[in-house]
Design an enzyme around this catalytic site. Sequence first.
Site, mmCIF file in Angstrom:
data_model
loop_
_atom_site.group_PDB
_atom_site.id
_atom_site.type_symbol
_atom_site.label_atom_id
_atom_site.label_comp_id
_atom_site.label_asym_id
_atom_site.label_seq_id
_atom_site.Cartn_x
_atom_site.Cartn_y
_atom_site.Cartn_z
ATOM 1 C CB VAL A 17 0.927 -4.805 -11.648
ATOM 2 C CG1 VAL A 17 -0.332 -5.150 -10.823
ATOM 3 C CG2 VAL A 17 0.932 -4.750 -13.123
ATOM 4 C CE1 TYR A 18 2.413 -2.718 -16.559
ATOM 5 C CE2 TYR A 18 2.571 -0.413 -17.425
ATOM 6 C CZ TYR A 18 2.155 -1.728 -17.714
ATOM 7 O OH TYR A 18 1.745 -2.173 -18.708
ATOM 8 C CB SER A 19 7.379 0.319 -10.390
ATOM 9 O OG SER A 19 8.382 -0.034 -11.589
#
Length: 345
Positions: A61-63
């Site tokens: 989900v990071y970026s």
Amino acid sequence: MEYRRLGASGLTVPVLSLGTGTFGGRGPLFGDWGTTDATDARRLLDIAIDAGLTLFDTADVYSDGASEEVLGQAIKGRRDQVLISTKAGLPTGDGPNDAGTSRARLITAVDAALRRLGTDYIDLFQLHAFDAATPVEEVLATLDDLVRAGKIRYTGVSNFSGWQLMKSLAAADRDARPRYAAHQVHYSLVGRDYEWELMPLGHDQGVGALVWSPLGWGRLTGRIRRGTPIPDGSRLHTTADYGPPVDDELLFDVVDALDAVAEETGRTVPQVAINWLLRRPTVSSVIIGARNEEQLRQNLGAVGWELTAEQVARLDAASLRTAPYPYFPYRRQEGFARLNPPLAG
């Protein structure tokens, strides 16, 4: 760099690891964290690896996956020198199988992470959140299959409650599945809830803590002080609501104590805050962040020295707050405390 076992597992990790939430820079939260591209990421990894920091943490989900992509580009040619930790389970889309930890979701998520990272295995794969809709037996069986397939080597969780983690460990023992070696948790001088239940559980069950946001979501940088506004340029202006809440008076009491200890030791406020965490029970590694080389070098200065017992006691006293029921009697009443002395604080 100091190294420790990850919980009761055989994996050795550095006491500092690098979080890559600043890599990629997509979206309203991660865009405010940082916009590190592959070139800058390679330079940060050069510095980290030279210092003995070899564990790098990311998540799908990071970026929107860009963090994994940038990290994958940065580790090209030196995969055998690093440990990669990633996470899945939080929503990555609007589809019915774009969230959670079902068998379908986990297999898809691991394969996608491997493609983005440009590798054929993940050293530590963690569930980013507990999925109440999926039986723990299904989750553990799927992770067991992924371990046997060589796609992941160790498993862990993040942001689980005590009963969620204990239920999973009990099922793993009953069904002879791999046990979770790590629990990625929020823990800092302005957020000590981890100590009430999760730390004793980790100590008893051999689950090592990977600490996220050791500076209290950017509050323990030394720039936020009593009677002054949040400085211009602080990401708290746009990201405070995403992170753990912190009472202002607690924050200022802790910063006052950190200031005094920093002056005595000749270290910075963040270095003192991180060093305090490194002396806590069950902590295997503290995940530091860095938007640039200067921040990384500063945070690396948290290792190689130790606070005195008296300094630790002052930081403990400034940061300790009354625990909720049923934990407060074990801190405040002698009979309870004699039966169950705290591990820390």
